[in-house]
Design a protein around this motif. Sequence first.
Motif, PDB file in Angstrom:
ATOM      1  N   TYR A 203      41.174  57.162  50.541  1.00 57.65           N
ATOM      2  CA  TYR A 203      41.406  56.039  49.622  1.00 57.65           C
ATOM      3  C   TYR A 203      41.149  54.707  50.328  1.00 57.65           C
ATOM      4  O   TYR A 203      40.613  53.766  49.728  1.00 57.65           O
ATOM      5  CB  TYR A 203      42.839  56.090  49.071  1.00 57.65           C
ATOM      6  CG  TYR A 203      43.027  55.186  47.876  1.00 57.65           C
ATOM      7  CD1 TYR A 203      42.825  55.664  46.586  1.00 57.65           C
ATOM      8  CD2 TYR A 203      43.367  53.848  48.040  1.00 57.65           C
ATOM      9  CE1 TYR A 203      42.964  54.831  45.488  1.00 57.65           C
ATOM     10  CE2 TYR A 203      43.506  53.011  46.947  1.00 57.65           C
ATOM     11  CZ  TYR A 203      43.313  53.506  45.681  1.00 57.65           C
ATOM     12  OH  TYR A 203      43.430  52.677  44.591  1.00 57.65           O
TER      13      TYR A 203
ATOM     14  N   VAL B 286      38.608  37.103  42.772  1.00 52.85           N
ATOM     15  CA  VAL B 286      38.149  38.505  42.792  1.00 52.85           C
ATOM     16  C   VAL B 286      38.124  39.028  44.229  1.00 52.85           C
ATOM     17  O   VAL B 286      38.546  40.162  44.496  1.00 52.85           O
ATOM     18  CB  VAL B 286      36.753  38.614  42.123  1.00 52.85           C
ATOM     19  CG1 VAL B 286      36.222  40.015  42.201  1.00 52.85           C
ATOM     20  CG2 VAL B 286      36.822  38.185  40.672  1.00 52.85           C
TER      21      VAL B 286
ATOM     22  N   HIS C 136      44.105  44.738  47.457  1.00 53.25           N
ATOM     23  CA  HIS C 136      44.058  46.171  47.179  1.00 53.25           C
ATOM     24  C   HIS C 136      43.937  46.959  48.480  1.00 53.25           C
ATOM     25  O   HIS C 136      44.599  47.977  48.675  1.00 53.25           O
ATOM     26  CB  HIS C 136      42.873  46.477  46.246  1.00 53.25           C
ATOM     27  CG  HIS C 136      42.659  47.933  46.020  1.00 53.25           C
ATOM     28  ND1 HIS C 136      41.694  48.649  46.697  1.00 53.25           N
ATOM     29  CD2 HIS C 136      43.299  48.819  45.224  1.00 53.25           C
ATOM     30  CE1 HIS C 136      41.754  49.903  46.315  1.00 53.25           C
ATOM     31  NE2 HIS C 136      42.718  50.045  45.423  1.00 53.25           N
TER      32      HIS C 136
ATOM     33  N   ALA D 236      47.267  46.903  50.287  1.00 63.27           N
ATOM     34  CA  ALA D 236      48.182  47.840  49.615  1.00 63.27           C
ATOM     35  C   ALA D 236      47.849  49.286  49.981  1.00 63.27           C
ATOM     36  O   ALA D 236      48.759  50.114  50.172  1.00 63.27           O
ATOM     37  CB  ALA D 236      48.102  47.635  48.105  1.00 63.27           C
ATOM     38  N   SER D 237      46.558  49.587  50.107  1.00 61.26           N
ATOM     39  CA  SER D 237      46.135  50.951  50.483  1.00 61.26           C
ATOM     40  C   SER D 237      46.625  51.300  51.887  1.00 61.26           C
ATOM     41  O   SER D 237      47.149  52.400  52.118  1.00 61.26           O
ATOM     42  CB  SER D 237      44.610  51.085  50.450  1.00 61.26           C
ATOM     43  OG  SER D 237      44.105  50.625  49.263  1.00 61.26           O
TER      44      SER D 237
ATOM     45  N   PHE E  44      37.611  54.075  50.332  1.00 59.42           N
ATOM     46  CA  PHE E  44      37.253  53.566  49.010  1.00 59.42           C
ATOM     47  C   PHE E  44      37.571  52.062  48.907  1.00 59.42           C
ATOM     48  O   PHE E  44      36.804  51.289  48.330  1.00 59.42           O
ATOM     49  CB  PHE E  44      38.008  54.357  47.932  1.00 59.42           C
ATOM     50  CG  PHE E  44      38.015  53.722  46.574  1.00 59.42           C
ATOM     51  CD1 PHE E  44      36.866  53.704  45.788  1.00 59.42           C
ATOM     52  CD2 PHE E  44      39.172  53.136  46.072  1.00 59.42           C
ATOM     53  CE1 PHE E  44      36.880  53.102  44.535  1.00 59.42           C
ATOM     54  CE2 PHE E  44      39.188  52.539  44.828  1.00 59.42           C
ATOM     55  CZ  PHE E  44      38.040  52.529  44.057  1.00 59.42           C
TER      56      PHE E  44
ATOM     57  N   ALA F 162      41.637  39.624  45.430  1.00 55.32           N
ATOM     58  CA  ALA F 162      42.164  40.837  44.783  1.00 55.32           C
ATOM     59  C   ALA F 162      41.680  42.091  45.509  1.00 55.32           C
ATOM     60  O   ALA F 162      42.453  43.038  45.713  1.00 55.32           O
ATOM     61  CB  ALA F 162      41.756  40.875  43.316  1.00 55.32           C
ATOM     62  N   SER F 163      40.409  42.089  45.934  1.00 51.66           N
ATOM     63  CA  SER F 163      39.876  43.270  46.645  1.00 51.66           C
ATOM     64  C   SER F 163      40.559  43.433  48.002  1.00 51.66           C
ATOM     65  O   SER F 163      40.861  44.555  48.421  1.00 51.66           O
ATOM     66  CB  SER F 163      38.353  43.167  46.795  1.00 51.66           C
ATOM     67  OG  SER F 163      38.014  42.150  47.697  1.00 51.66           O
TER      68      SER F 163
ATOM     69  N   VAL G  14      34.845  50.204  50.510  1.00 52.52           N
ATOM     70  CA  VAL G  14      33.660  50.205  49.623  1.00 52.52           C
ATOM     71  C   VAL G  14      33.857  49.179  48.501  1.00 52.52           C
ATOM     72  O   VAL G  14      32.928  48.448  48.125  1.00 52.52           O
ATOM     73  CB  VAL G  14      33.399  51.621  49.036  1.00 52.52           C
ATOM     74  CG1 VAL G  14      32.264  51.603  48.013  1.00 52.52           C
ATOM     75  CG2 VAL G  14      33.078  52.599  50.140  1.00 52.52           C
ATOM     76  N   LEU G  15      35.092  49.088  48.005  1.00 56.91           N
ATOM     77  CA  LEU G  15      35.400  48.140  46.925  1.00 56.91           C
ATOM     78  C   LEU G  15      35.185  46.693  47.394  1.00 56.91           C
ATOM     79  O   LEU G  15      34.632  45.873  46.657  1.00 56.91           O
ATOM     80  CB  LEU G  15      36.851  48.341  46.478  1.00 56.91           C
ATOM     81  CG  LEU G  15      37.234  47.758  45.120  1.00 56.91           C
ATOM     82  CD1 LEU G  15      36.441  48.411  44.006  1.00 56.91           C
ATOM     83  CD2 LEU G  15      38.723  47.926  44.873  1.00 56.91           C
TER      84      LEU G  15
ATOM     85  N   VAL H  74      32.516  44.100  45.801  1.00 59.02           N
ATOM     86  CA  VAL H  74      32.862  42.764  45.307  1.00 59.02           C
ATOM     87  C   VAL H  74      31.971  41.720  45.979  1.00 59.02           C
ATOM     88  O   VAL H  74      31.508  40.769  45.341  1.00 59.02           O
ATOM     89  CB  VAL H  74      34.362  42.482  45.535  1.00 59.02           C
ATOM     90  CG1 VAL H  74      34.689  41.016  45.315  1.00 59.02           C
ATOM     91  CG2 VAL H  74      35.200  43.344  44.610  1.00 59.02           C
TER      92      VAL H  74
ATOM     93  N   LEU I 268      49.115  49.924  53.517  1.00 59.34           N
ATOM     94  CA  LEU I 268      50.588  50.008  53.495  1.00 59.34           C
ATOM     95  C   LEU I 268      51.046  51.365  52.943  1.00 59.34           C
ATOM     96  O   LEU I 268      52.000  51.959  53.450  1.00 59.34           O
ATOM     97  CB  LEU I 268      51.179  48.872  52.655  1.00 59.34           C
ATOM     98  CG  LEU I 268      51.176  47.488  53.297  1.00 59.34           C
ATOM     99  CD1 LEU I 268      51.726  46.452  52.325  1.00 59.34           C
ATOM    100  CD2 LEU I 268      52.000  47.474  54.588  1.00 59.34           C
ATOM    101  N   THR I 269      50.347  51.843  51.918  1.00 61.48           N
ATOM    102  CA  THR I 269      50.701  53.149  51.336  1.00 61.48           C
ATOM    103  C   THR I 269      50.427  54.268  52.335  1.00 61.48           C
ATOM    104  O   THR I 269      51.221  55.211  52.462  1.00 61.48           O
ATOM    105  CB  THR I 269      49.922  53.387  50.023  1.00 61.48           C
ATOM    106  OG1 THR I 269      50.088  52.253  49.191  1.00 61.48           O
ATOM    107  CG2 THR I 269      50.424  54.607  49.285  1.00 61.48           C
TER     108      THR I 269
END
Lengths: 74, 230
Positions: free
Chosen positions: A26, A52, A59, A62-63, A29, A55-56, A32-33, A37, A65-66
């Motif tokens: 993830y 934008v 994200h 957050a990935s 990913f 925001a990328s 890649v995001l 962007v 951190l998860t």
Amino acid sequence: MDLFGSFGVSPLIFLKIAIIIFMVLYCVFGIVLIRQVKLMTETLEVGFEKIVTYASYLHMVASVLTLAAAIVLL
Amino acid sequence: MPNVFVSNRKMPIKGDMRNENIPGNSPQNIKSRTEDLENIKKLSRNHPLTSFCYYPENVKFVNEDTEEKIILLLRRHQITNIKWVLMTIILIVLPAFLSVMPFFDFLPYEYLFVGGMIWYLAVSAFVFEQFLGWFFNVNIITDERIIEVDFVNLIYREMTDANIDQIQDVTVQVAGAIETSLNFGDVVIQTAAEIPMITFETIPNPDAVAKVLRELRIEEEIEKLEGRVR
């Protein structure tokens, strides 16, 4: 359950490994995001690029951190 | 012997776009076209999230010529986002319903917590992807050409363009009750370019877009007659 128990391994360890592998993919990913962007904002500029792009990156953070939460908590 | 290659028609005076010698350029037509363009201006909204922007400010795109002017910036109508917005609402509330089910009772609290984090992260990525798909898939009409920017997936970009003078036919397709009531639809443009057809999908005010394209084609014809072609 008994099969795993007889080897002294909790079945949850497999779930943990699966979650960590998923989160690593993830995060890829997420990178890649960010690239996507960047490509998009280079193609078209309408004065909304900063939001934008942030925001990328958000994200991606957050990935990570998860992923960290999955490693530490599980 | 008469020279069949010499026209008796008077050539228009250079720089006078309202010359009546140009076919279809009578004073009545000019007045009606001016009124149409005024109406198109009223339909336009000049903010970054608009779907229909006439003469947008601060908009640039890749491969833009220095003298090129953007006349229309178009996106799919906002209502076309309703599907993924509803889907997002369902995805957000879904874990609340799943917690009632006994499927996950055997899992410790930490696993449920991390599972929840992953779920909402994936939902946020879904929302972001859908938004990017709507925001950056645009159609641009400049004074020289029409451009369709299509981001098919994460890493694939397709950019199609055709010169205004290559446009052969413009078809407006408004089909369905929602499309008719909210005035959005497809504009299918057949061109003499390498890619024979460019479709502006589910754009707002398709008739106005067709009108702008018609005006540009007339303008291009006038430029050719006057020898002002860039």
